[in-house]
Scaffold this active site. Structure first.
Site, mmCIF file in Angstrom:
data_model
loop_
_atom_site.group_PDB
_atom_site.id
_atom_site.type_symbol
_atom_site.label_atom_id
_atom_site.label_comp_id
_atom_site.label_asym_id
_atom_site.label_seq_id
_atom_site.Cartn_x
_atom_site.Cartn_y
_atom_site.Cartn_z
ATOM 1 N N SER A 254 13.009 -4.002 -3.361
ATOM 2 C CA SER A 254 11.926 -3.913 -4.337
ATOM 3 C C SER A 254 12.578 -3.779 -5.700
ATOM 4 O O SER A 254 13.774 -3.513 -5.802
ATOM 5 C CB SER A 254 11.051 -2.707 -4.031
ATOM 6 O OG SER A 254 11.822 -1.534 -4.181
ATOM 7 N N LYS A 255 11.774 -3.962 -6.736
ATOM 8 C CA LYS A 255 12.318 -3.937 -8.103
ATOM 9 C C LYS A 255 13.131 -2.672 -8.362
ATOM 10 O O LYS A 255 14.203 -2.707 -8.921
ATOM 11 C CB LYS A 255 11.187 -4.055 -9.130
ATOM 12 C CG LYS A 255 10.829 -5.510 -9.428
ATOM 13 C CD LYS A 255 11.410 -5.962 -10.765
ATOM 14 C CE LYS A 255 11.583 -7.460 -10.846
ATOM 15 N NZ LYS A 255 10.376 -8.212 -11.125
#
Ligand code: GLU
Length: 486
Positions: A254-255
């Protein structure tokens, strides 16, 4: 590999260069350099909602930082430009018109609401989701009515029924999709701007790309693109879909994933070396023939090939990254390491923004002293913290024990006296002073050196003791020794 290989990296300029994109670009680059082909960097910037104005420069900066160069792009031009889609819109239009004229595409007047309603009905009845194709068969009257309402049509591709689209992926092997699972998809928006699947095949065709390397997430787009090539009578390039990079928990990154470092600017900011990062990235998917793990760019160019790229996902391993970077740091030119580390010491507030010559020389020695131990530049802050604080904290039990031995105060008192008399402190003079302590007290080895190290640094291990004492300087050394002895 095909003759006159032409490969491309085609990011949407939404931000900094991501490790997945960097890997795609690196694979492109290595193959192009190995086989004397061309590496094109172009930008898919038609999605204004995701587009970031600095995105193009950020991408190019990231590639440059990694040590890649390219043969054609927005900055250097090339024979098949322009190299950003928003500047290519006029090139796309004739192809849309051709498809409409030949009936491989049609205007769709459905509004967002109508499409949503259609979808809701499909969901309710358990029917296959997706556009039903109802605008395929509009009569001239219906079209006239929609136009009179002021509706602006999208252009949809007429997906042929009952076909199997197969291709030999250079990483995944044989791949096939049935067209009955693909609904008529939009190829151009009402404003005429082509959608990804259409623009990408036009760019690849017009730029004579013959091998498309990209992330696995695009695999399901590929049958759509092959259908478009066919509809336009264009040659289909070869494809290589590279697998995902998972985080340490083997989950999709994820980011804000703490277990990974994802953007090239972060690597740069934390003080990693580009050649180490490049080496790390190539091994996220590619495996060499033997056991070798450290590869220069030149070695990679000589041997990289897609047939040793795995179709299983790669797993990001931070420990391996740091080990590898540490390896490169050890043998890097010390001046480079100094240049990387200085800003970290300044940012930590350990050094002023503007350095005197003396401060610079001192900091240079400090950084060089830690070069062997460092895995990446930012670590200089914690490694050299003891040089900046006023007092030492001894937390380690073993270290505490060393100072309780009866030899410790004898050694430290003698060393303090030596320091007070010394003219200047350099690694050489400190060495001589410790020799004197040895002569005077009769202690040598561990009771001498460990006690001194622990007293001055609070730690059992660290870089060269003579250098450490010299860099600490007379004031810190005398303060630390006297406060321990009192
Ligand atoms: N803009 C797409 C991406 O960033 C490019 C996909 C492709 O290479 O075809 O994923």
């Amino acid at each position: 590999m095909s003759e006159n290989l032409r490969v491309r990296y085609a990011p949407s300029p939404t931000g900094h260069l991501h490790i997945g994109g960097a890997r795609t670009a690196l694979f492109d680059y290595l193959l192009a350099r190995r086989f004397g082909g061309q590496f094109v960097v172009r930008f898919e910037d038609t999605d204004q909602t995701r587009h970031k104005e600095s995105g193009i420069q950020d991408q190019l900066d990231g590639l440059k930082w990694l040590g890649l160069d390219w043969d054609e792009s927005v900055d250097i031009g090339g024979p098949y430009g322009p190299y950003r889609q928003t500047e290519r819109l006029d090139l796309y239009r004739p192809f849309t018109e051709k498809m409409l004229a030949e009936g491989t595409a049609y205007h769709c007047y459905c509004s967002e609401e109508e499409l949503e309603q259609e979808r809701a009905e499909q969901e309710a009845s358990g029917a296959t989701l997706g556009y039903s194709g109802r605008c395929r068969h509009l009569t001239a009257e219906q079209i006239a009515a929609f136009k009179a309402e002021g509706r602006k049509p999208t252009v949809r591709f007429k997906v042929p029924a009952g076909r199997t689209i197969a291709f030999e992926d250079k990483i995944r092997g044989h791949v096939e999709f049935g067209t009955d699972d693909i609904q008529d998809f939009i190829i151009a928006r009402p404003d005429g701007i082509p959608m990804y699947n259409f623009a990408v095949i036009l760019d690849d065709y017009l730029m004579k790309i013959n091998l498309v390397i990209r992330g696995e997430e695009h695999l399901t787009n590929t049958p759509r693109q092959i259908l478009l090539y066919e509809a336009l009578g264009m040659p289909v390039p070869e494809f290589a879909h590279v697998s995902l990079i998972l985080n340490q928990d083997r989950k999709k990154m994820s980011k804000r994933d703490e277990t990974t470092l994802q953007f090239m600017n972060q690597y740069n900011e934390k003080g990693y070396l580009p050649e180490a990062v490049l080496n790390f990235i190539v091994l996220l998917g590619w495996s060499p023939v033997g056991e070798q793990e450290i590869f220069s760019k030149e070695e990679l160019i000589a041997q990289f090939d897609l047939d040793r790229v795995s179709k299983s996902p790669a797993v990001f391993d931070m420990e391996k990254l740091n080990w590898m970077n540490g390896h490169y740091m050890k043998s890097a030119d010390p001046e480079r390491i100094v240049a990387i580390c200085l800003p970290h010491l300044q940012k930590a507030g350990y050094l002023p923004e503007i350095l005197t010559d003396e401060q610079r020389a001192w900091a240079t020695s400090l950084i060089k002293l830690n070069q062997e131990k460092m895995q990446f530049g930012e670590q200089i802050v914690e490694l050299s913290e003891l040089f900046f604080r006023d007092h030492v904290e001894i937390e380690d039990e073993e270290a505490k024990a060393i100072l309780t031995e009866e030899s410790a105060p004898v050694v430290l008192r003698s060393f303090l006296a030596q320091i007070e008399q010394a003219e200047e402190l350099t690694a050489e003079t400190v060495k001589a002073l410790l020799k004197n302590v040895q002569k005077e007290t009769g202690y040598k080895g561990k009771p001498l050196f460990m006690a001194t190290r622990v007293a001055l640094t609070g730690q059992m291990h660290g870089p060269d003791l003579n250098e450490t004492v010299a860099l600490l300087g007379r004031e810190k050394v005398t303060n630390r020794l006297s406060s321990l002895l009192s």
